[in-house]
Design a protein around this motif. Sequence first.
Motif, PDB file in Angstrom:
ATOM      1  N   ASN A  50       0.906  -1.234   0.173  1.00 35.26           N
ATOM      2  CA  ASN A  50       0.063  -0.197  -0.819  1.00 35.26           C
ATOM      3  C   ASN A  50       0.535   1.617   0.039  1.00 35.26           C
ATOM      4  O   ASN A  50       0.210   2.626   0.001  1.00 35.26           O
ATOM      5  N   CYS A  51       1.762   1.833  -0.681  1.00 34.75           N
ATOM      6  CA  CYS A  51       2.999   2.322  -0.395  1.00 34.75           C
ATOM      7  C   CYS A  51       3.257   3.009  -1.763  1.00 34.75           C
ATOM      8  O   CYS A  51       4.789   3.444  -1.929  1.00 34.75           O
ATOM      9  N   LEU A  52       2.835   2.392  -3.159  1.00 33.56           N
ATOM     10  CA  LEU A  52       3.473   3.296  -4.441  1.00 33.56           C
ATOM     11  C   LEU A  52       1.862   3.630  -4.605  1.00 33.56           C
ATOM     12  O   LEU A  52       0.476   3.423  -4.603  1.00 33.56           O
ATOM     13  N   ALA A  53       1.714   4.816  -5.484  1.00 37.79           N
ATOM     14  CA  ALA A  53       0.949   5.827  -6.012  1.00 37.79           C
ATOM     15  C   ALA A  53       1.932   6.159  -7.379  1.00 37.79           C
ATOM     16  O   ALA A  53       3.417   6.558  -7.882  1.00 37.79           O
ATOM     17  N   VAL A  54       1.060   5.825  -8.629  1.00 33.54           N
ATOM     18  CA  VAL A  54       1.922   6.373 -10.136  1.00 33.54           C
ATOM     19  C   VAL A  54       0.489   7.297 -10.575  1.00 33.54           C
ATOM     20  O   VAL A  54      -1.121   7.088 -10.175  1.00 33.54           O
ATOM     21  N   SER A  55       1.299   8.637 -11.018  1.00 38.16           N
ATOM     22  CA  SER A  55       0.536   9.743 -11.694  1.00 38.16           C
ATOM     23  C   SER A  55       1.157   9.651 -13.480  1.00 38.16           C
ATOM     24  O   SER A  55       1.571   9.005 -13.964  1.00 38.16           O
ATOM     25  N   ALA A  56       0.465  10.683 -13.776  1.00 41.37           N
ATOM     26  CA  ALA A  56       0.993  10.191 -15.426  1.00 41.37           C
ATOM     27  C   ALA A  56       2.311  10.523 -15.490  1.00 41.37           C
ATOM     28  O   ALA A  56       2.463  10.370 -16.588  1.00 41.37           O
ATOM     29  N   SER A  57       2.327  11.322 -14.426  1.00 41.19           N
ATOM     30  CA  SER A  57       4.121  11.993 -14.792  1.00 41.19           C
ATOM     31  C   SER A  57       4.858  11.469 -13.648  1.00 41.19           C
ATOM     32  O   SER A  57       6.336  11.614 -14.231  1.00 41.19           O
ATOM     33  N   HIS A  58       4.658  11.035 -12.577  1.00 37.44           N
ATOM     34  CA  HIS A  58       4.979  10.743 -11.433  1.00 37.44           C
ATOM     35  C   HIS A  58       5.055   8.865 -10.188  1.00 37.44           C
ATOM     36  O   HIS A  58       4.315   9.185 -10.597  1.00 37.44           O
TER      37      HIS A  58
END
Length: 565
Positions: A50-58
């Motif tokens: 639960n410690c990974l998050a992904v956006s379109a740029s980062h």
Amino acid sequence: MLTEHFIASIGAPDKKPNTSIAKDAAIFGWESQPHTAQRFLFKKSATPPNCLAVSASHVYAAQLDKAVVHIYNREKGNQEATVPFPERIGCIALACEDTVLVLGSDTGRIFLWETHTGRQIATSQAHLQPVTALAVDPTSNFLLSGSADSSIHVWSIPSLLSFAPTSSSNQNLQHVPLHTLSAHRNGITSLVLGHSSSFCNIAISASKDNSCIIWDYHTGNLLRTILLPSTPLCLSLDPADRAFYTGYADGSVQILDFYSPHFSLASDGDEAKNPLFDSAQATMPVQPPPTTIWNPPTADFGATLAMSVSYDGCTLLTGHGSGKILAWDIPAARFVADLTTTPLPGPTTNIAFLPVTGYPNTTPPRFKQHAIVKPRYGAFDANTAEGMVPGTYAVQAHLTSTFAVPTFSAFEAPSTSTSEFASALTHPVFPSSLLAAGLAELSGSAAPARAYTAGADAEAGAQKQAASADFVAFDSVLPAQQLEAQNAQLREEVAALKRVQRATFETMERLRREKKALESKSARGSAGGAGGAKFEEEKRRSEERWRGLGRTGKWEDEGGDEDEE
């Protein structure tokens, strides 16, 4: 051609990396459709579940047992920043079109970091134990936080991010959860929210008490309790909210179909009705049969630590403690393939499908973030008591959307249906309508002592305004009598200023004539005679009267009379 990717991360490496894997590799990106192949990787990271998050740029990765978040730039393919926090981070999630990173700490607090501005908000100790799971609804209006203390808090994201407190008597009221979901008897391991934007959306929580609970998080009502054979470690929800999946420590996967006769019996005979919202079955626990459990080919894959469902809902990916990533065929309910011929150098703790790309005529995003702004806690809280946005608050983003540029002049209002902001942004100068509205607001701003005269709390409002040197009031329309009184007072002030101006001009003209007379006397008199002494005496008296005019604003004649300015 449509392309689908997924990203996975590992925890602490427990074995020497294989020669085919880059050294210190920790975050991996694969293409799953149309071909299965690794496309990118990032190094030097160890992320717990639960410690990974992904956006379109980062890519944001909270580090294991550290108060640090690593930021990776997807466009440049490198690590952009290492951001420290005052507490160790246990889980993260993205909200508000990926512009806000939400973090849960080991002390039970929630942090919200605006990555475009650097503003950071921190709640008080919301949970008694570490925050273990976070989930944000599709509208970014609600945030759910699960903790090891078995409770789940429901927060209002607009309230947490607002500059204005929800109550003047208690400014910390905005940092209080809306309600608490407290039916579990042990720590929360995972949280997922439905994909609906309506008030019928659901939330599913998994706990160490060997149960999953389905909630209506808008009202706080419990919809269904599911009893499981062992502790669920992770959850994933079907894209159409028809079923959810959970993984166990033995590497198996279980499917819970909401419309299956094993899950719910339609008491009214209407099988098309969503069984979750049947109030007659809300208090009846559900225990799925063993046939809903899918087992891997061997038990060597390790515990199922993470999972994600593809966009079409036909493929389930699971990450295991051995570093393997397995693919499951959901319609056939069977194991398909091992996507990692070589195990990853550590346990696969996070896995997530990325949005599908390649659609024709897709609308581009409204903005792009080329670089993140590091958090500055408390840097923009100077005016929160009045709810005003600080002057130092600035957004750093690249606008990518195309704005409509209508044809209109600087003296005519735009004849389009676009917003006033878009018109001002695309206009060569500020439109006259916008300027008129701004001048009207500025003209309505009064002195601090008058801004609250129309309300019942005039004295309290005047004290608040007097305490702020930069206060500008934008009140609503005042009564006609009060406006007439203010206009009369302004007319009196203007008349007084005109009288002062007229007296000043008269004094200046008198001094000019006196100076000219003294100069003519000086030319006729002798330098060493009595005329010269008299001239010097008159000059000295004139200079003293001039200095007295600068000090007191009054002119003293030779006879002692005074002329008011």
